[in-house]
Design a protein around this motif. Structure first.
Motif, PDB file in Angstrom:
ATOM      1  N   MET A  49       2.631  -7.600  -7.634  1.00 34.56           N
ATOM      2  CA  MET A  49       2.882  -6.887  -8.886  1.00 34.56           C
ATOM      3  C   MET A  49       3.616  -5.582  -8.640  1.00 34.56           C
ATOM      4  SD  MET A  49       1.494  -8.814 -11.213  1.00 34.56           S
ATOM      5  CE  MET A  49       0.154  -9.957 -11.505  1.00 34.56           C
ATOM      6  N   LEU A  50       3.130  -4.828  -7.654  1.00 38.22           N
ATOM      7  CA  LEU A  50       3.733  -3.530  -7.346  1.00 38.22           C
ATOM      8  C   LEU A  50       5.173  -3.700  -6.873  1.00 38.22           C
ATOM      9  CD1 LEU A  50       0.699  -2.007  -5.405  1.00 38.22           C
ATOM     10  CD2 LEU A  50       1.292  -1.616  -7.801  1.00 38.22           C
ATOM     11  N   LYS A  51       5.388  -4.656  -5.982  1.00 40.62           N
ATOM     12  CA  LYS A  51       6.739  -4.887  -5.458  1.00 40.62           C
ATOM     13  C   LYS A  51       7.663  -5.446  -6.529  1.00 40.62           C
ATOM     14  CE  LYS A  51       5.067  -7.122  -1.809  1.00 40.62           C
ATOM     15  NZ  LYS A  51       5.011  -7.854  -0.521  1.00 40.62           N
ATOM     16  N   SER A  52       7.105  -6.218  -7.452  1.00 44.11           N
ATOM     17  CA  SER A  52       7.893  -6.740  -8.564  1.00 44.11           C
ATOM     18  C   SER A  52       8.392  -5.597  -9.444  1.00 44.11           C
ATOM     19  CB  SER A  52       7.049  -7.707  -9.399  1.00 44.11           C
ATOM     20  OG  SER A  52       7.713  -8.083 -10.588  1.00 44.11           O
ATOM     21  N   ILE A  62      -2.370   7.432  -4.556  1.00 45.76           N
ATOM     22  CA  ILE A  62      -3.529   6.549  -4.662  1.00 45.76           C
ATOM     23  C   ILE A  62      -4.002   6.158  -3.273  1.00 45.76           C
ATOM     24  CG2 ILE A  62      -4.341   4.312  -5.523  1.00 45.76           C
ATOM     25  CD1 ILE A  62      -2.155   4.564  -7.716  1.00 45.76           C
ATOM     26  N   ARG A  63      -5.280   6.310  -3.016  1.00 45.10           N
ATOM     27  CA  ARG A  63      -5.840   6.055  -1.689  1.00 45.10           C
ATOM     28  C   ARG A  63      -6.128   4.567  -1.480  1.00 45.10           C
ATOM     29  NH1 ARG A  63     -10.932   9.775  -2.560  1.00 45.10           N
ATOM     30  NH2 ARG A  63     -10.802   8.509  -4.461  1.00 45.10           N
ATOM     31  N   THR A  64      -5.872   4.103  -0.268  1.00 43.32           N
ATOM     32  CA  THR A  64      -6.241   2.743   0.117  1.00 43.32           C
ATOM     33  C   THR A  64      -6.969   2.794   1.464  1.00 43.32           C
ATOM     34  OG1 THR A  64      -4.217   2.264   1.366  1.00 43.32           O
ATOM     35  CG2 THR A  64      -4.167   1.842  -1.014  1.00 43.32           C
ATOM     36  N   GLY A 114      -3.739  -7.504   7.649  1.00 44.74           N
ATOM     37  CA  GLY A 114      -2.570  -7.164   6.848  1.00 44.74           C
ATOM     38  C   GLY A 114      -2.885  -6.715   5.438  1.00 44.74           C
ATOM     39  N   TYR A 115      -4.159  -6.372   5.148  1.00 44.52           N
ATOM     40  CA  TYR A 115      -4.559  -6.017   3.797  1.00 44.52           C
ATOM     41  C   TYR A 115      -5.221  -4.647   3.733  1.00 44.52           C
ATOM     42  CZ  TYR A 115      -3.870 -11.013   3.050  1.00 44.52           C
ATOM     43  OH  TYR A 115      -3.330 -12.273   3.001  1.00 44.52           O
ATOM     44  N   ALA A 158       0.833  -1.210   0.000  1.00 42.31           N
ATOM     45  CA  ALA A 158       0.000   0.000   0.000  1.00 42.31           C
ATOM     46  C   ALA A 158       0.865   1.255   0.000  1.00 42.31           C
ATOM     47  CB  ALA A 158      -0.936  -0.001   1.206  1.00 42.31           C
ATOM     48  N   GLN A 159       2.039   1.180   0.618  1.00 45.05           N
ATOM     49  CA  GLN A 159       2.926   2.338   0.673  1.00 45.05           C
ATOM     50  C   GLN A 159       3.361   2.768  -0.721  1.00 45.05           C
ATOM     51  OE1 GLN A 159       3.721   4.379   3.144  1.00 45.05           O
ATOM     52  NE2 GLN A 159       4.837   5.572   1.613  1.00 45.05           N
TER      53      GLN A 159
END
Length: 261
Positions: A244-247, A91-93, A99-100, A83-84
Protein backbone atom coordinates in the motif's frame (compact mmCIF):
# COMPACT_ATOMS: atom_id res chain seq x y z
CA UNK A 1 -17.64 38.92 27.12
CA UNK A 2 -21.08 37.42 27.79
CA UNK A 3 -21.94 33.83 26.92
CA UNK A 4 -24.04 34.73 23.88
CA UNK A 5 -21.16 36.72 22.34
CA UNK A 6 -18.65 33.95 23.03
CA UNK A 7 -20.94 31.30 21.52
CA UNK A 8 -21.47 33.41 18.44
CA UNK A 9 -17.74 33.91 18.00
CA UNK A 10 -16.95 30.21 18.36
CA UNK A 11 -19.60 29.18 15.85
CA UNK A 12 -18.58 31.97 13.50
CA UNK A 13 -14.90 30.98 13.68
CA UNK A 14 -15.67 27.41 12.65
CA UNK A 15 -18.06 28.37 9.84
CA UNK A 16 -15.86 31.09 8.35
CA UNK A 17 -12.63 29.10 8.49
CA UNK A 18 -14.23 25.96 7.10
CA UNK A 19 -15.80 27.73 4.14
CA UNK A 20 -12.55 29.59 3.47
CA UNK A 21 -10.83 26.19 3.26
CA UNK A 22 -13.63 24.72 1.18
CA UNK A 23 -13.83 27.62 -1.27
CA UNK A 24 -10.07 27.67 -1.84
CA UNK A 25 -10.20 24.02 -2.91
CA UNK A 26 -13.01 23.99 -5.46
CA UNK A 27 -10.39 23.51 -8.19
CA UNK A 28 -7.40 21.30 -7.37
CA UNK A 29 -4.54 19.57 -9.10
CA UNK A 30 -5.24 16.18 -7.55
CA UNK A 31 -8.41 14.84 -5.91
CA UNK A 32 -7.84 11.66 -3.92
CA UNK A 33 -10.82 9.56 -2.88
CA UNK A 34 -10.12 7.44 0.19
CA UNK A 35 -7.74 8.33 3.01
CA UNK A 36 -6.16 4.90 3.38
CA UNK A 37 -2.40 4.28 3.43
CA UNK A 38 -1.83 4.53 -0.33
CA UNK A 39 -3.96 7.66 -0.64
CA UNK A 40 -2.26 9.37 2.29
CA UNK A 41 1.25 8.60 1.04
CA UNK A 42 0.28 9.88 -2.42
CA UNK A 43 -1.24 13.01 -0.87
CA UNK A 44 1.91 13.64 1.16
CA UNK A 45 4.25 13.18 -1.78
CA UNK A 46 2.21 15.24 -4.25
CA UNK A 47 1.63 18.08 -1.79
CA UNK A 48 5.36 18.07 -1.00
CA UNK A 49 5.99 18.63 -4.72
CA UNK A 50 3.80 21.73 -4.65
CA UNK A 51 0.57 20.36 -6.10
CA UNK A 52 -2.80 21.36 -4.64
CA UNK A 53 -4.17 18.11 -3.20
CA UNK A 54 -7.51 17.31 -1.57
CA UNK A 55 -8.42 13.99 0.01
CA UNK A 56 -12.06 12.99 0.42
CA UNK A 57 -12.87 10.40 3.08
CA UNK A 58 -16.43 9.20 3.59
CA UNK A 59 -15.83 8.03 7.15
CA UNK A 60 -15.42 10.32 10.15
CA UNK A 61 -11.89 9.03 10.80
CA UNK A 62 -9.35 8.94 7.94
CA UNK A 63 -6.83 6.10 7.90
CA UNK A 64 -8.64 3.39 5.97
CA UNK A 65 -8.32 -0.17 7.25
CA UNK A 66 -5.18 0.57 9.26
CA UNK A 67 -6.70 1.31 12.66
CA UNK A 68 -7.87 -2.21 13.53
CA UNK A 69 -4.59 -3.97 12.79
CA UNK A 70 -5.09 -7.68 12.33
CA UNK A 71 -8.41 -8.88 13.78
CA UNK A 72 -8.53 -5.89 16.17
CA UNK A 73 -4.99 -6.55 17.43
CA UNK A 74 -3.52 -3.14 16.74
CA UNK A 75 -0.23 -4.22 15.22
CA UNK A 76 0.54 -4.40 11.50
CA UNK A 77 3.45 -5.58 9.38
CA UNK A 78 5.51 -3.95 6.64
CA UNK A 79 8.54 -5.11 4.67
CA UNK A 80 12.00 -3.68 5.35
CA UNK A 81 11.97 -1.43 2.28
CA UNK A 82 8.50 -0.05 3.04
CA UNK A 83 9.50 0.74 6.63
CA UNK A 84 11.68 3.53 5.24
CA UNK A 85 8.58 5.33 3.94
CA UNK A 86 7.08 5.23 7.41
CA UNK A 87 10.28 6.55 8.95
CA UNK A 88 10.03 9.59 6.64
CA UNK A 89 6.72 10.34 8.38
CA UNK A 90 8.34 9.93 11.81
CA UNK A 91 6.48 6.65 12.38
CA UNK A 92 8.36 4.08 14.45
CA UNK A 93 8.78 0.46 13.40
CA UNK A 94 10.45 -2.52 15.09
CA UNK A 95 12.46 -5.10 13.12
CA UNK A 96 10.89 -8.52 13.41
CA UNK A 97 13.18 -10.64 11.27
CA UNK A 98 12.69 -12.34 7.93
CA UNK A 99 12.60 -9.00 6.13
CA UNK A 100 9.68 -7.57 8.13
CA UNK A 101 8.94 -4.80 10.62
CA UNK A 102 5.98 -4.51 12.98
CA UNK A 103 4.39 -1.29 14.18
CA UNK A 104 1.45 0.09 16.10
CA UNK A 105 -1.50 0.47 13.73
CA UNK A 106 -2.81 3.56 15.55
CA UNK A 107 0.56 5.28 15.21
CA UNK A 108 0.65 4.35 11.54
CA UNK A 109 -2.81 5.72 10.77
CA UNK A 110 -2.38 8.92 12.77
CA UNK A 111 1.16 9.46 11.51
CA UNK A 112 0.18 9.14 7.86
CA UNK A 113 -2.74 11.54 8.36
CA UNK A 114 -0.57 14.11 10.13
CA UNK A 115 2.19 13.74 7.55
CA UNK A 116 -0.17 14.36 4.64
CA UNK A 117 -1.61 17.44 6.34
CA UNK A 118 1.79 18.86 7.27
CA UNK A 119 2.92 18.45 3.66
CA UNK A 120 0.04 20.70 2.60
CA UNK A 121 -2.72 18.28 1.58
CA UNK A 122 -6.27 19.08 2.69
CA UNK A 123 -8.51 16.32 4.04
CA UNK A 124 -12.29 16.56 4.00
CA UNK A 125 -13.74 13.79 6.16
CA UNK A 126 -17.36 12.60 6.19
CA UNK A 127 -17.52 13.63 2.53
CA UNK A 128 -18.73 11.08 0.01
CA UNK A 129 -17.79 11.16 -3.67
CA UNK A 130 -21.02 10.12 -5.35
CA UNK A 131 -20.06 10.72 -8.97
CA UNK A 132 -17.31 11.95 -11.26
CA UNK A 133 -17.03 14.78 -13.75
CA UNK A 134 -16.30 13.87 -17.39
CA UNK A 135 -15.13 16.50 -19.88
CA UNK A 136 -14.46 15.43 -23.48
CA UNK A 137 -13.47 11.87 -22.59
CA UNK A 138 -11.34 12.77 -19.57
CA UNK A 139 -12.11 12.41 -15.87
CA UNK A 140 -12.09 16.00 -14.63
CA UNK A 141 -13.40 16.14 -11.09
CA UNK A 142 -15.60 14.77 -8.33
CA UNK A 143 -19.22 15.20 -7.30
CA UNK A 144 -19.40 15.40 -3.51
CA UNK A 145 -21.95 15.38 -0.71
CA UNK A 146 -21.93 14.79 3.02
CA UNK A 147 -21.85 11.08 3.78
CA UNK A 148 -24.75 11.30 6.30
CA UNK A 149 -26.90 12.77 3.50
CA UNK A 150 -26.23 9.69 1.37
CA UNK A 151 -26.71 7.26 4.24
CA UNK A 152 -30.05 8.82 5.16
CA UNK A 153 -31.08 8.84 1.48
CA UNK A 154 -31.91 12.52 1.64
CA UNK A 155 -32.67 14.20 -1.69
CA UNK A 156 -29.98 16.87 -1.47
CA UNK A 157 -28.06 17.97 -4.54
CA UNK A 158 -24.25 17.68 -4.42
CA UNK A 159 -21.46 20.12 -5.27
CA UNK A 160 -18.55 19.72 -7.68
CA UNK A 161 -14.78 20.00 -7.34
CA UNK A 162 -12.79 20.04 -10.56
CA UNK A 163 -9.39 18.36 -10.74
CA UNK A 164 -6.58 17.71 -13.17
CA UNK A 165 -6.10 14.19 -11.81
CA UNK A 166 -8.37 11.88 -9.80
CA UNK A 167 -7.00 9.01 -7.72
CA UNK A 168 -9.19 6.09 -6.66
CA UNK A 169 -7.90 4.99 -3.27
CA UNK A 170 -11.21 3.55 -2.07
CA UNK A 171 -9.78 0.10 -1.42
CA UNK A 172 -11.47 -3.19 -2.26
CA UNK A 173 -14.57 -1.90 -4.11
CA UNK A 174 -12.77 0.54 -6.48
CA UNK A 175 -15.77 2.84 -6.14
CA UNK A 176 -14.52 5.60 -8.44
CA UNK A 177 -13.31 3.33 -11.23
CA UNK A 178 -16.67 1.57 -11.05
CA UNK A 179 -18.47 4.85 -11.72
CA UNK A 180 -16.21 5.59 -14.69
CA UNK A 181 -16.67 2.11 -16.18
CA UNK A 182 -20.31 1.37 -15.35
CA UNK A 183 -21.90 4.81 -15.45
CA UNK A 184 -19.73 6.74 -17.91
CA UNK A 185 -19.17 3.66 -20.10
CA UNK A 186 -15.45 4.38 -20.42
CA UNK A 187 -12.78 1.72 -20.82
CA UNK A 188 -9.81 1.59 -18.47
CA UNK A 189 -6.34 0.09 -18.74
CA UNK A 190 -7.09 -3.49 -17.67
CA UNK A 191 -7.14 -6.83 -19.52
CA UNK A 192 -10.87 -6.48 -20.20
CA UNK A 193 -11.22 -2.71 -20.24
CA UNK A 194 -13.30 -3.03 -17.07
CA UNK A 195 -12.95 -4.23 -13.48
CA UNK A 196 -11.80 -7.84 -13.07
CA UNK A 197 -12.50 -8.06 -9.32
CA UNK A 198 -10.41 -9.01 -6.34
CA UNK A 199 -9.16 -12.57 -5.89
CA UNK A 200 -8.90 -14.41 -2.53
CA UNK A 201 -5.97 -14.13 -0.12
CA UNK A 202 -2.39 -14.67 -1.28
CA UNK A 203 -0.20 -12.27 0.67
CA UNK A 204 3.01 -12.54 -1.32
CA UNK A 205 1.42 -12.15 -4.72
CA UNK A 206 -1.05 -9.54 -3.48
CA UNK A 207 1.78 -7.38 -2.17
CA UNK A 208 3.61 -7.62 -5.47
CA UNK A 209 0.62 -6.89 -7.67
CA UNK A 210 -0.63 -4.00 -5.53
CA UNK A 211 2.42 -2.04 -6.66
CA UNK A 212 2.49 -3.52 -10.17
CA UNK A 213 -1.19 -2.68 -10.80
CA UNK A 214 -0.83 0.92 -9.64
CA UNK A 215 -1.22 2.98 -12.79
CA UNK A 216 -3.03 5.55 -14.90
CA UNK A 217 -6.27 3.92 -16.07
CA UNK A 218 -7.61 6.51 -18.53
CA UNK A 219 -7.27 10.26 -19.06
CA UNK A 220 -7.45 11.91 -15.64
CA UNK A 221 -8.04 8.71 -13.65
CA UNK A 222 -5.58 6.70 -11.54
CA UNK A 223 -5.83 3.88 -8.98
CA UNK A 224 -3.67 2.83 -6.04
CA UNK A 225 -3.69 0.25 -3.26
CA UNK A 226 -6.44 -2.34 -3.21
CA UNK A 227 -8.50 -0.28 -5.64
CA UNK A 228 -5.78 -0.88 -8.24
CA UNK A 229 -5.63 -4.57 -7.38
CA UNK A 230 -9.40 -4.93 -7.64
CA UNK A 231 -9.44 -3.39 -11.11
CA UNK A 232 -6.72 -5.72 -12.38
CA UNK A 233 -7.88 -8.89 -10.58
CA UNK A 234 -5.12 -9.12 -7.98
CA UNK A 235 -5.11 -11.12 -4.74
CA UNK A 236 -5.88 -9.57 -1.34
CA UNK A 237 -3.13 -9.52 1.28
CA UNK A 238 -4.50 -8.78 4.75
CA UNK A 239 -2.74 -6.77 7.50
CA UNK A 240 0.57 -6.25 5.71
CA UNK A 241 0.86 -2.73 4.34
CA UNK A 242 4.15 -2.40 2.49
CA UNK A 243 2.49 -2.73 -0.90
CA UNK A 244 0.00 0.00 0.00
CA UNK A 245 2.73 2.43 0.99
CA UNK A 246 4.82 1.72 -2.10
CA UNK A 247 1.72 1.97 -4.29
CA UNK A 248 1.01 5.47 -2.95
CA UNK A 249 4.57 6.55 -3.65
CA UNK A 250 4.50 5.08 -7.15
CA UNK A 251 1.24 6.72 -8.16
CA UNK A 252 2.39 10.10 -6.85
CA UNK A 253 5.36 9.97 -9.21
CA UNK A 254 3.15 8.94 -12.14
CA UNK A 255 0.65 11.72 -11.50
CA UNK A 256 3.38 14.31 -11.01
CA UNK A 257 4.98 13.35 -14.29
CA UNK A 258 1.64 13.53 -16.12
CA UNK A 259 0.74 16.93 -14.66
CA UNK A 260 4.15 18.33 -15.49
CA UNK A 261 3.88 17.53 -19.21
Amino acid sequence: MNNATMEEQISGAIVRRFFKKFESNLAVDVAIVGAGPSGLVAAHDLASMGFRVCVYESKLAPGGGTWGGGMLMNEVVVQDDAAQILHEFGIRTEPYGGGYHTLDSVEMASGLIFGALKAGAVIFNSVRVEDVVIHEGAVSGVVINWNPVARLEMHVDPLVVVSRALLDGTGHPSEIVSKVVNKAGMQVDSPTGGILGEKPMWMEDGERTTVENTKRLCPGLYASGMAANNVQGGFRMGPIFGGMLKSGRKIAKIIAEDLSK
